[in-house]
Design a protein around this motif. Structure first.
Motif, short mmCIF file in Angstrom:
data_model
loop_
_atom_site.label_atom_id
_atom_site.label_comp_id
_atom_site.label_asym_id
_atom_site.label_seq_id
_atom_site.Cartn_x
_atom_site.Cartn_y
_atom_site.Cartn_z
N ALA A 240 0.98 -1.36 0.08
CA ALA A 240 0.09 0.06 0.07
C ALA A 240 0.92 1.22 0.05
CB ALA A 240 -0.89 -0.01 1.16
N GLY A 241 1.86 1.29 0.76
CA GLY A 241 2.74 2.57 0.92
C GLY A 241 3.65 2.83 -0.54
N PHE A 242 3.84 1.63 -1.01
CA PHE A 242 4.60 1.77 -2.23
C PHE A 242 3.71 2.31 -3.35
CE2 PHE A 242 5.87 -0.25 -6.64
CZ PHE A 242 7.19 0.25 -6.62
N THR A 243 2.54 1.79 -3.47
CA THR A 243 1.50 1.93 -4.73
C THR A 243 1.32 3.54 -4.43
OG1 THR A 243 -0.35 1.00 -3.40
CG2 THR A 243 0.70 -0.33 -5.19
N LEU A 244 1.01 3.94 -3.19
CA LEU A 244 0.83 5.45 -3.26
C LEU A 244 1.81 6.24 -3.43
CD1 LEU A 244 -1.14 5.32 0.24
CD2 LEU A 244 -2.10 6.07 -2.00
N MET A 245 3.06 5.97 -3.13
CA MET A 245 4.46 6.87 -3.81
C MET A 245 4.54 6.59 -5.03
SD MET A 245 6.39 8.16 -1.45
CE MET A 245 7.59 8.25 -2.44
N SER A 246 4.29 5.62 -5.55
CA SER A 246 4.23 5.18 -7.19
C SER A 246 3.42 6.21 -7.91
CB SER A 246 4.04 3.91 -7.48
OG SER A 246 4.30 3.60 -8.82
N TRP A 371 2.82 -7.52 -7.13
CA TRP A 371 3.56 -5.95 -6.85
C TRP A 371 3.59 -5.48 -7.91
CZ3 TRP A 371 5.82 -4.05 -2.37
CH2 TRP A 371 6.57 -2.96 -2.62
N SER A 372 3.85 -6.17 -8.95
CA SER A 372 4.02 -5.41 -10.66
C SER A 372 2.42 -4.77 -10.80
CB SER A 372 4.72 -6.38 -11.42
OG SER A 372 4.52 -5.99 -12.73
N LEU A 373 1.58 -5.80 -10.69
CA LEU A 373 0.25 -5.45 -11.12
C LEU A 373 -0.15 -4.12 -10.40
CD1 LEU A 373 -2.11 -6.14 -12.73
CD2 LEU A 373 -2.86 -7.78 -10.94
N GLY A 374 0.17 -4.22 -9.12
CA GLY A 374 -0.29 -3.20 -8.23
C GLY A 374 0.45 -1.70 -8.66
N SER A 375 1.70 -1.99 -8.82
CA SER A 375 2.55 -0.76 -9.37
C SER A 375 1.87 -0.40 -10.62
CB SER A 375 3.81 -1.27 -9.56
OG SER A 375 4.58 -0.10 -10.10
N LYS A 376 1.63 -1.17 -11.67
CA LYS A 376 1.21 -0.74 -13.03
C LYS A 376 -0.43 -0.26 -12.91
CE LYS A 376 3.58 -4.05 -15.90
NZ LYS A 376 3.71 -5.40 -16.96
N THR A 377 -0.95 -0.79 -11.89
CA THR A 377 -2.39 -0.12 -11.86
C THR A 377 -2.43 1.43 -11.24
OG1 THR A 377 -3.35 -2.28 -11.46
CG2 THR A 377 -4.56 -0.50 -10.72
N THR A 378 -1.47 1.61 -10.47
CA THR A 378 -1.61 2.78 -9.74
C THR A 378 -0.82 3.98 -10.79
OG1 THR A 378 0.58 2.23 -8.61
CG2 THR A 378 -1.32 2.21 -7.18
N GLN A 379 0.11 3.40 -11.46
CA GLN A 379 0.73 4.18 -12.53
C GLN A 379 -0.17 4.57 -13.68
OE1 GLN A 379 4.66 2.65 -13.71
NE2 GLN A 379 5.26 2.61 -11.67
#
Length: 472
Positions: A240-246, A371-379
């Motif tokens: 959660a913290g990483f995806t908000l930062m991303s 992790w990648s999926l969450g990162s891509k979704t937030t981006q």
């Protein structure tokens, strides 16, 4: 690097091994950074697509990985080949990413919404085939708490170098050959670089750096891995913290060229300013690695995030043409941001080790996929929210914008990312894994596995049991 079981403590990687492992990150950054940095500006102002459509199409392309990310992660965990589990997927994804990057950066013929969507989807599919196995490989290279930060720090340094190359090469070409000073020309140069360097650098790493061999138990169903993740509090907090930062950092990257051109009236200086930003990213990285050793990964991560949250709103104080304060503010943000990816990835490797020991199965690929999926979704949301938001307030790169429409751009880039950074800090303060906790849990799992080995040997009439992953 000699193969060794995952259950034994491995020696630190040599400098040459770290260089070899970092090479793919350089090449991949060449191909993906321009997507958020240049494409919204180039496809809207130069190619005439609607800025709201661009945001939604790029968001849709990233969300298409809902299927491919978990699939590639699970398949790479189960792959058996002479090259190992991770490297075959990296080789397979390279030509796809090469072709898609070139088609996006140097488009030919009629460029439509369908063209942008098709090649964006293929670019991210190639990225998935390379990066999910690549990052899973990195998480398995060492069991040492600080060595993981060293590995991710080196990898991130190569990523930052790729960022710098995306800007330095076009800026240098503009100075020497009067070509590369604007986004359309820079993208042609970057596309050619990606065609050459993706196969060369990824191929070199696959050829020269062996995977670490792992003795594993029978694979568990992929859905079981997902259930374990949803019960893994440490992973959920970090995720959660990483995806908000991303989400925040990608918003700034998406809007930076627009902000520099339309709010600051510094289009020709945009690439040199970004070059300074990524240069201080690299300069700051050793400091953040050092600080994480002194005060802890979580604490160092929060310090850097706090500096970014406090500094970014200063963009509101700038007037058009004020290049020196603009550079100084951007440099401070860049220095603070040097900690984000390296420390997050190192913390994630700690979480994955404990999850692997708990389940006695290879779960790195599955965790990397989620992790990648969450990162891509937030981006994707960063692009799909920020660009349509500008369109809602009337901002249009193809037309003359009023002061109110320029202010919408200024407030979006200055206030939304810091709000996300502060939310990330509130969440990440709950992250529980430090050096002592990791070592205590590792020891507990090793004793559990040793006890199970003894019990299995006893039941088999004293014959040695098969060594289980995680035992020492």
């Amino acid at each position: 690097m000699p193969d060794s079981p995952a259950s034994t403590r491995t020696p630190p990687l040599s400098r040459s091994q770290l260089v070899l492992f970092g090479l793919p990150e350089f090449a991949v950054y060449l191909a993906v950074i321009p997507v958020s940095l240049y494409l919204p500006f180039f496809y809207s102002r130069d190619l005439g697509l609607d800025i709201t459509d661009i945001g939604l199409l790029l968001m849709l392309a990233r969300i298409s990985d809902v299927v491919t990310d978990p699939l590639i992660g699970a398949l790479s965990d189960r792959t058996r080949s002479r090259l190992g589990r991770r490297r075959p997927w990296m080789l397979a994804g390279t030509p796809l990413m090469m072709l898609a990057a070139y088609q996006l950066f140097a488009p030919s013929g009629a460029v439509t919404n369908g063209y942008l969507l098709t090649w964006s989807v293929l670019l991210w599919l190639g990225w998935t085939m390379i990066n999910i196995p690549y990052y899973a490989w990195g998480a398995e290279l060492s069991d040492d708490f600080d060595e993981r930060t060293r590995i991710t720090g080196w990898r991130q340094a190569f990523g930052f170098a790729g960022n710098i190359s995306v800007l330095l090469v076009p800026v240098t070409a503009a100075k020497l050959f009067d070509y590369g000073g604007v986004a359309s020309e820079a993208l042609v140069i970057i596309g050619a670089m990606a065609l050459i360097l993706l196969p060369v650098l990824i191929g070199t790493t696959v050829w020269r750096l062996p995977e670490r061999s792992v003795v594993r138990a029978a694979p568990q169903p992929a859905l079981r891995h997902l259930r374990h993740m949803l019960r893994n509090g440490s992973f959920l907090v970090l995720f959660a913290g990483f995806t908000l930062m991303s989400l925040g950092t990608t918003m700034i990257g998406t809007l930076f060229m627009l902000f520099t051109t339309f709010a600051m009236d510094l289009e020709r200086q945009a690439q040199p300013i970004l070059l300074a930003y990524f240069a201080v990213n690299i300069v700051g990285l050793p400091f953040w690695v050092w600080l994480s050793h002194r005060i802890g990964k979580r604490e160092a991560w929060m310090v850097g995030t706090g500096v970014m949250a406090l500094t970014t709103p200063a963009y509101l104080l700038l007037e058009p043409g004020q290049i020196l304060p603009f550079v100084l503010i951007t440099a401070v943000i860049g220095f603070a941001g040097g900690n984000f990816m390296a420390l997050s990835m190192s913390m994630k490797a700690d979480v994955i080790e404990l999850a692997s020991r708990r389940s006695r199965d290879h779960v790195a690929g599955a965790y990397m996929a989620v992790w990648s999926l969450g990162s891509k979704t937030t981006q994707a949301l960063a692009v799909g929210l920020s660009l349509p938001l500008l369109g809602f307030f009337g901002f249009d790169p193809r037309a003359e914008n009023s002061p109110a429409e320029i202010d919408a751009l200024r407030y979006t880039i200055s206030l939304l990312p810091p709000a996300l950074y502060l939310a990330a800090m509130i969440i990440i303060v709950r992250y529980p894994i430090g050096r002592r906790r990791l070592e205590r849990l590792r020891g507990a799992y090793q004793r559990r596995d040793a006890r199970r080995e003894r019990d299995a040997a006893s039941e088999a009439g004293g014959l040695p049991g098969q060594k289980l992953e995680g035992a020492s």
